[in-house]
Design an enzyme around this catalytic site. Structure first.
Site, PDB file in Angstrom:
ATOM      1  CD  GLU A  47      -2.285   1.262   2.958  1.00  0.00           C
ATOM      2  OE1 GLU A  47      -1.637   0.786   3.931  1.00  0.00           O
ATOM      3  OE2 GLU A  47      -3.405   1.760   3.086  1.00  0.00           O
ATOM      4  CG  ASN A 107      -4.860   4.002   0.332  1.00  0.00           C
ATOM      5  OD1 ASN A 107      -4.101   3.479  -0.467  1.00  0.00           O
ATOM      6  ND2 ASN A 107      -4.706   3.906   1.642  1.00  0.00           N
ATOM      7  CE  LYS A 124      -7.090   1.140   3.787  1.00  0.00           C
ATOM      8  NZ  LYS A 124      -5.826   1.608   4.429  1.00  0.00           N
ATOM      9  CD  GLU A 143      -5.528   4.693   5.655  1.00  0.00           C
ATOM     10  OE1 GLU A 143      -6.052   4.434   4.570  1.00  0.00           O
ATOM     11  OE2 GLU A 143      -5.034   3.835   6.405  1.00  0.00           O
ATOM     12  CB  CYS A 169      -3.887  -1.589   4.649  1.00  0.00           C
ATOM     13  SG  CYS A 169      -3.112  -1.601   6.280  1.00  0.00           S
ATOM     14  CG  ASN A 194       2.017   1.599   4.639  1.00  0.00           C
ATOM     15  OD1 ASN A 194       3.075   2.218   4.687  1.00  0.00           O
ATOM     16  ND2 ASN A 194       1.463   1.229   3.499  1.00  0.00           N
TER      17      ASN A 194
HETATM   18  N1  CDV Z   1      -3.080   1.430   6.644  1.00  0.00           N
HETATM   19  C1  CDV Z   1      -4.025   0.784   7.355  1.00  0.00           C
HETATM   20  O1  CDV Z   1      -5.128   0.558   6.872  1.00  0.00           O
HETATM   21  N2  CDV Z   1      -3.674   0.413   8.621  1.00  0.00           N
HETATM   22  C2  CDV Z   1      -4.594  -0.233   9.517  1.00  0.00           C
HETATM   23  C3  CDV Z   1      -4.303   0.140  10.951  1.00  0.00           C
HETATM   24  C4  CDV Z   1      -4.691   1.520  11.225  1.00  0.00           C
HETATM   25  C5  CDV Z   1      -5.034  -0.763  11.911  1.00  0.00           C
HETATM   26  C6  CDV Z   1      -4.521  -1.747   9.383  1.00  0.00           C
HETATM   27  O2  CDV Z   1      -5.591  -2.378   9.345  1.00  0.00           O
HETATM   28  O3  CDV Z   1      -3.448  -2.318   9.398  1.00  0.00           O
END
Ligand code: CDV
Length: 313
Positions: A47, A107, A124, A143, A169, A194
């Site tokens: 990501e 994103n 996303k 975000e 993510c 991330n």
């Molecule tokens: N970049 C993300 O989406 N990170 C989230 C954190 C904030 C929990 C994740 O689900 O890894």
């Protein structure tokens, strides 16, 4: 029969605010070249692969964050990545911050085929975090300030001989993400992430806890939809802020076939047999035979949890 898609999960180590796109793209190309040498058909990056994880930084004026966004894909700085992929005849997937000509911020993640053509785009859907500065948190996760929720759903594409979908993510923690793609017969889901090493809401949650939840989510999504899942980290300490590694590939039986144990740039290569997804799809997770959609209405009619439906009998 077997249909093999050899995938290289290309984990990136930290990217600091001072690291320019050119330096990141050259790291990505170095990983791509190694992936090709190791027989990969498809290289998958994390990501927001081109920049630091900027949603940790609060900008009072949101437009100040626009420097982390791409207004064209490929653009002048990413063109070398596309050129090298085409020369090497390797497909790729990576995430980036997208600023559209209409001024919308997403994103995003793209599938690029071996000819360098963008074959698919995902934006996303499950944006974590918050929109305003929150002093109660150990770190900010903005975000919801910098992106709007994705508007493209969870499509699956015929790609490089298989059926491939994308997630980003936080999407990996939501069963709906996988099931919507499972209902399209997905055979491989690629997802970059991330994930901060510490939970901004909890001082007691350990790194081991967080890696457990990461693996649990990915393995469950793979098993319950009988699909490969390739989960790729941006890892390490970015300007003092730690992100965990844990790049892994889960097979359609939910088992992890390989996992990286460091937080630097690195590759995890696996020859994924797409036909291995058939067994689960034709037996325990034969959706046509076993799903009971008449009982699933709350999934789309209710967002938060609400009143229980149980009645005295
Ligand atoms: N970049 C993300 O989406 N990170 C989230 C954190 C904030 C929990 C994740 O689900 O890894």
């Amino acid at each position: 029969m077997s249909r093999i898609l050899t995938v290289a999960a290309a984990q990136l180590g930290p990217i600091h605010q001072a690291d320019d796109r050119a330096s990141v793209v050259s790291r990505m190309i170095a990983l791509m070249e190694q992936a090709k040498m190791r027989g990969a058909d498809f290289v998958v990056y994390p990501e927001l692969a081109l920049t630091t994880f900027f949603p940790r930084w609060h900008y009072e004026d949101r437009a100040q964050a626009d420097r982390w966004f791409e207004t064209a894909m490929p653009g002048p700085q990413t063109q070398p990545l596309f050129d090298r992929a085409r020369e090497l005849q390797i497909a790729m997937n990576f995430g980036y911050a997208e600023l559209t000509p209409e001024g919308r911020h997403f994103n995003s993640s793209i599938l690029v085929d071996k000819t360098g053509r963008i074959a698919g785009k995902y934006r996303k859907v499950h944006l974590p975090g918050h929109a305003e500065y929150d002093p109660s948190r150990a770190h900010q996760h903005l975000e919801k300030r910098y992106f709007e929720p994705g508007d493209l759903g969870f499509p699956v594409w015929a790609f490089e001989g298989g059926l491939v979908g994308m997630a980003i993510c936080n999407d990996r923690r939501w069963p709906e993400t996988y099931r919507i793609m499972g209902l399209q017969g997905v055979e491989m889901i690629v997802l970059g992430y991330n994930t901060p090493t510490a939970n901004g809401h909890s001082s007691t949650e350990t790194l081991a806890d967080r890696l457990f939840h990461h693996r649990l989510s990915v393995q469950a999504g793979a098993y319950q939809n009988s699909t490969w899942v390739v989960a790729v980290a941006k890892a390490g300490v970015e300007d003092g802020h730690a992100l965990f590694g844990g790049t892994l590939i889960a097979g359609p039986d939910g088992k992890i076939v390989g996992e990286l144990d460091h937080e630097e740039d690195g590759l995890l290569v696996h020859a994924c047999d797409l036909d291995a997804t058939r067994f689960g799809k034709e037996t325990i997770f034969n959706f046509a035979a076993h799903r009971r959609v008449e009982h699933y209405g709350l999934i789309t009619s209710r967002t938060g949890s609400g009143a229980p439906l149980g009645r005295a009998v």
